[in-house]
Scaffold this motif. Structure first.
Motif, short mmCIF file in Angstrom:
data_model
loop_
_atom_site.label_atom_id
_atom_site.label_comp_id
_atom_site.label_asym_id
_atom_site.label_seq_id
_atom_site.Cartn_x
_atom_site.Cartn_y
_atom_site.Cartn_z
N UNK A 249 0.83 -1.21 0.00
CA UNK A 249 0.00 0.00 0.00
C UNK A 249 0.86 1.26 0.00
N UNK A 250 1.97 1.22 0.73
CA UNK A 250 2.81 2.40 0.87
C UNK A 250 3.74 2.62 -0.31
N UNK A 251 4.28 1.52 -0.87
CA UNK A 251 5.37 1.63 -1.83
C UNK A 251 4.96 1.47 -3.29
N UNK A 252 3.88 0.72 -3.53
CA UNK A 252 3.53 0.42 -4.92
C UNK A 252 3.16 1.67 -5.73
N UNK B 69 -4.02 4.86 -9.85
CA UNK B 69 -2.90 4.01 -9.45
C UNK B 69 -1.99 4.69 -8.42
N UNK B 70 -2.29 5.94 -8.04
CA UNK B 70 -1.56 6.60 -6.97
C UNK B 70 -2.27 6.46 -5.63
N UNK B 71 -3.41 5.79 -5.64
CA UNK B 71 -4.15 5.52 -4.40
C UNK B 71 -3.76 4.14 -3.89
N UNK B 72 -2.95 4.10 -2.82
CA UNK B 72 -2.44 2.84 -2.31
C UNK B 72 -3.54 1.89 -1.85
N UNK B 73 -4.60 2.43 -1.27
CA UNK B 73 -5.68 1.57 -0.78
C UNK B 73 -6.43 0.91 -1.94
N UNK B 74 -6.69 1.69 -2.97
CA UNK B 74 -7.37 1.12 -4.14
C UNK B 74 -6.51 0.07 -4.81
#
Length: 439
Positions: A126-129, A147-152
């Motif tokens: 979630x943090x790095x991808x 794709x900048x939303x880690x939760x999504x």
């Protein structure tokens, strides 16, 4: 590991014991090796160079050899017990040694350990991808995208990748994904070696990257001399926490092989290859940044080699490797849960699917909504990992083994118990002390 009765079938969660037929053959040797290596390795490889900076080259090697040797020996004792009793399940060994409380204790420890590991891995994703994906895009591109939303992203990869792999009832197939994860780790080690000669020493200061400002203070020629042994406040916290990455043997050994000699070979090869990759990554990462190595090695490369294609691809490769590890460590967590709820009843698809979805859903919620999930499970992991890898195998051997007390293995089992207790207490104390100090 996978246990089967013929060449074309593999063990499922429903396989409780080794019969004479099931002792004949198992999953392929390579599949078993890759699965075990994938359980051993993970995102912790990013912090190995930091651990070496905390302990020195010799200190790190001593710790790594010590923990690797003891981990291999604990597996040796478990396999010896399985050969003597005909039991192939870690939980059932606990039941034989300590009756029902022992069986429940092992299952709970496996469940807590693996749920914590899965939550931590998903938290990392979630943090790095999002940053890893963004690094491949044009710097001029702006605006918030999906794709900048880690939760999504975490929800999507859980539904599209992790769930389909985790829901499989056979662990043998995960040997293919584990082999891919291992080659990503090997690629990481190769890139670390290659980049050793791309960054000057002493290091430049106040480097600005697309991830922010990376500062190095007081870097001089004297910092370019490797330290063989370091005594510092980071010695135990750095060395022991990274040494515990070899906990993977205990987590996967809940499903033991039909052949003691074969599984011993699997263990020896897995630990040896993991040791080699660990040592190379730590050594060359440390010799690149020395005392200024970051706790996450790739941050240093991002600072001094911004938008380097090898660094960007290796970051994405490590994240994919972490992603592919989650279904593997889900397997023993699900088995432990079903064992606690249903015992050794026959395999049931509804129970299997429901348990898989509930565990993954719980892990996903923890990773999304708990901000300090890695710290929470760091405390839990400091106790459960030591118990699974050292304390339980020693106690079980002393209770079940047929060797007299003065024998080598009996003395070794007692040493494992003592070492595991000391390691767990020290690790737990260091984490608590660090929390108090930081607050």
């Amino acid at each position: 590991m996978s246990i089967n009765g013929n060449a074309n079938t593999e063990v499922t969660d429903a396989t409780p014991l080794l019969s004479n037929q099931s002792r004949s053959k198992g999953a392929s040797f390579a599949s078993s090796v890759f699965n075990l290596m994938n359980a051993i390795m993970g995102s912790g490889i990013l912090g190995l160079a930091y651990a070496m900076a905390s302990t020195g080259i010799v200190g790190f090697c001593v710790l790594l050899v010590l923990v690797s040797s003891l981990a291999g020996y604990s597996i040796h004792l478990l396999l010896k017990l399985c050969d003597q009793t005909g039991i192939n399940s870690y939980e059932d060994l606990g039941g034989r040694a300590l009756q029902k409380p022992g069986k429940v204790l092992v299952a709970v420890a496996i469940l807590i350990q693996n749920v914590g590991a899965m939550s931590s891995y998903l938290f990392i994703l979630k943090s790095e991808l999002p940053a890893a994906i963004t690094s491949f895009l044009s710097p001029d591109q702006s605006g918030q995208t999906w794709y900048q939303d880690g939760r999504l992203l975490l929800i999507l990869i859980t539904l599209c990748v992790i769930l389909p792999l985790a829901i499989l009832p056979k662990i043998g197939f995960l040997g293919y994904t584990s082999s891919l994860a291992f080659f990503f780790m090997l690629y990481f080690a190769i890139v670390v070696v290659v980049k050793k000669w791309s960054i000057p020493c002493p290091l430049p200061q106040n480097v600005t990257t697309f991830l922010g400002v990376y500062q190095v203070s007081n870097s001089s020629d004297s910092d370019c001399t490797p330290k063989l042994f370091v005594i510092s406040s980071r010695l135990l916290s750095g060395g022991l926490r990274r040494g515990r990455k070899l906990k993977g043997q205990a987590c996967l050994s809940h499903k033991l092989t039909p052949s003691k000699a074969r599984m011993q070979n699997v263990t020896n090869v897995s630990i040896s290859l993991s040791f080699l990759v660990y040592l190379v990554s730590a050594l060359f990462g440390y010799l690149t940044f020395y005392a200024h190595v970051d706790s996450e090695l790739l941050l240093g490369y991002d600072a001094y080699m911004p938008r380097d294609i090898l660094v960007m691809t290796v970051r994405l490769a490590i994240l994919i490797a972490v992603l592919l590890t989650v279904p593997l460590i889900h397997f023993p967590a699900r088995k432990a849960t079903i064992l606690l709820l249903r015992g050794n009843r026959p395999f049931s698809w509804p129970i299997h699917i429901t348990t898989t979805v509930v565990i993954l859903g719980t892990v996903l919620m923890l990773a999304i909504f708990v901000p300090d999930i890695r710290n929470v499970f760091g405390v839990v992991g400091s106790t459960t990992s030591s118990c699974l890898l050292f304390v339980f195998p020693g106690i079980f051997y002393l209770k079940i083994g047929r060797q007299p007390l003065p024998s080598f293995d009996s003395v070794g089992a007692m040493a494992l118990v003592v070492f595991g207790l000391i390691m767990g207490i020290i690790s737990f104390s260091i984490i608590i002390f660090t929390w108090i100090q930081s607050s």
